[in-house]
Design a protein around this motif. Structure first.
Motif, short mmCIF file in Angstrom:
data_model
loop_
_atom_site.label_atom_id
_atom_site.label_comp_id
_atom_site.label_asym_id
_atom_site.label_seq_id
_atom_site.Cartn_x
_atom_site.Cartn_y
_atom_site.Cartn_z
N UNK A 1 0.82 -1.22 0.00
CA UNK A 1 0.00 0.00 0.00
C UNK A 1 0.85 1.26 0.00
N UNK A 2 1.96 1.25 0.75
CA UNK A 2 2.82 2.44 0.84
C UNK A 2 4.27 2.04 0.57
N UNK A 3 4.72 2.16 -0.69
CA UNK A 3 6.12 1.80 -1.01
C UNK A 3 7.13 2.59 -0.18
N UNK A 4 6.85 3.87 0.08
CA UNK A 4 7.78 4.66 0.87
C UNK A 4 7.95 4.12 2.27
N UNK A 5 6.85 3.73 2.90
CA UNK A 5 6.91 3.16 4.25
C UNK A 5 7.65 1.83 4.23
N UNK A 6 7.41 1.05 3.17
CA UNK A 6 8.10 -0.25 3.04
C UNK A 6 9.60 -0.03 2.94
N UNK A 7 10.02 0.91 2.10
CA UNK A 7 11.46 1.20 1.94
C UNK A 7 12.07 1.65 3.26
N UNK A 8 11.36 2.52 3.99
CA UNK A 8 11.88 3.01 5.27
C UNK A 8 12.05 1.88 6.27
N UNK A 9 11.07 0.98 6.30
CA UNK A 9 11.14 -0.15 7.23
C UNK A 9 12.33 -1.04 6.91
N UNK A 10 12.50 -1.36 5.64
CA UNK A 10 13.63 -2.21 5.24
C UNK A 10 14.96 -1.53 5.51
N UNK A 11 15.07 -0.25 5.16
CA UNK A 11 16.32 0.48 5.40
C UNK A 11 16.63 0.55 6.89
N UNK A 12 15.60 0.80 7.70
CA UNK A 12 15.81 0.87 9.14
C UNK A 12 16.30 -0.44 9.71
N UNK A 13 15.72 -1.54 9.25
CA UNK A 13 16.16 -2.85 9.74
C UNK A 13 17.57 -3.18 9.30
N UNK A 14 17.90 -2.81 8.05
CA UNK A 14 19.26 -3.05 7.57
C UNK A 14 20.26 -2.24 8.40
N UNK A 15 19.93 -1.00 8.71
CA UNK A 15 20.82 -0.16 9.52
C UNK A 15 20.97 -0.72 10.92
N UNK A 16 19.89 -1.24 11.48
CA UNK A 16 19.96 -1.85 12.81
C UNK A 16 20.91 -3.04 12.79
N UNK A 17 20.86 -3.84 11.74
CA UNK A 17 21.77 -4.98 11.61
C UNK A 17 23.22 -4.52 11.49
#
Length: 331
Positions: A63-79
């Motif tokens: 539904x929201x590609x921008x939110x999806x990208x932010x979630x993935x980027x945030x998780x990658x940064x956390x890792x």
């Protein structure tokens, strides 16, 4: 952009403009989370790679590609943050966040005149000053991500919880703990004009070898930290105290004859750079409280000086080019 013709003919990805429009925000987010532009670019590139690894049907279901990208980027940064602690144990000397120049300084550096895409630049504000990034680096990975996402980028704690993998209440506590760290380390605000004057006076006193003037500009408890990453010469441990810092600066007097010291903005604050034959070899960031310098950060690791030496290498980030290439491959 029109993709390569497939069985159904040429198709225009309706999400492409939205997806690529998120690039700058993702770079800004990742840099604040990681303190490294190189690692931020890698995280954003991997984020795009994961988007384009999905089928068109899977993309359309989001539904929201921008939110999806932010979630993935945030998780990658956390890792990345979680693994960075182990890597720092083998890092030679002190680790300092990667310094950034003014956006206008991100141009040139190539004989063909290619300049940086504006989406590659990090917006400079209070959340990227060297002092602020150093405090962020003292936090646990979860604290840092929760604080940056909520306090800097205004994500709700429900959104933060989805990225961090904890409950909203737990993320609220993490951000609160991080906020206390920031407040404890925060120096009283000093007007930018005064900071620039003090850094300029420091430059002149250093070049003149004026010991008394240098001591007068430094706080008695000043701390100086240098980061060479084991690739160039640098003091391996923090230097504390005005006299000790001045003594260290005096040792560099002979080297100064081969260097040109210039005033530049470093992470949004007045700073200095040292150049040898026109190439930046050191970047100096300062924290000023009142009329004196309380912290000096000297970044000499050449891997952290890319934006200062040859400028961005492409008019687009690897993430953007990779995204477009994968877009073509999928069609």
């Amino acid at each position: 952009m029109t993709t390569q013709p497939g069985p159904g003919g040429s198709r225009l990805d309706p999400n492409l403009s939205v997806i690529m429009g998120e690039r700058r925000r993702l770079i800004n987010l990742a840099y604040r989370l990681l303190g490294s532009l190189a690692e931020a670019e890698d995280a954003v590139q991997e984020t795009y790679a994961r988007w384009y690894a999905m089928s068109r049907q899977q993309q359309d279901a989001i539904a929201s590609p921008g939110a999806w990208l932010s979630t993935v980027a945030g998780r990658l940064c956390l890792n990345v943050l979680s693994s960075a602690r182990a890597r720092r144990e083998t890092y030679v000397g002190e680790w300092i966040p990667e310094p950034l120049p003014e956006p206008t300084e991100w141009t040139g550096g190539r004989p063909d005149g290619i300049t940086a895409d504006p989406a590659d630049r990090v917006t400079l504000d209070e959340s990227v000053t060297m002092a602020f990034l150093v405090v962020l680096d003292s936090m646990t990975p979860a604290e840092r991500v929760a604080f940056v996402l909520h306090d800097v980028f205004r994500y709700s704690f429900a959104e933060v919880a989805e990225i961090v993998g904890r409950t909203p209440a737990a993320c609220r506590r993490l951000a609160s703990s991080a906020r206390r760290r920031v407040r404890a380390a925060q120096a009283p605000a000093t007007p930018a004009a005064r900071q620039a004057r003090i850094v300029r006076d420091f430059k002149r006193a250093w070049e003149a070898g004026d010991i008394d003037a240098l001591v007068g500009l430094l706080d008695p408890g000043v701390t100086a930290i240098s980061d060479g990453g084991g690739l160039v010469g640098a003091v391996l441990h923090p230097i504390e105290g005005a006299e000790q810092v001045v003594r260290s600066l005096a040792h560099l007097e002979g080297r100064l004859r081969d260097l040109t010291i210039l005033e530049r903005t470093v992470n949004g604050r007045p700073g200095l750079i040292a150049q040898h034959d026109g190439v930046t070899v050191s970047v100096y960031a300062f924290e000023v409280a009142g009329e004196r310098i309380t912290h000096i950060w000297a970044v000499r690791n050449p891997d952290k000086l890319r934006p200062w030496t040859v400028g961005p290498q492409h008019s687009e980030t690897q993430a953007a080019r990779g995204a477009r290439a994968m877009e073509d491959d999928l069609n």
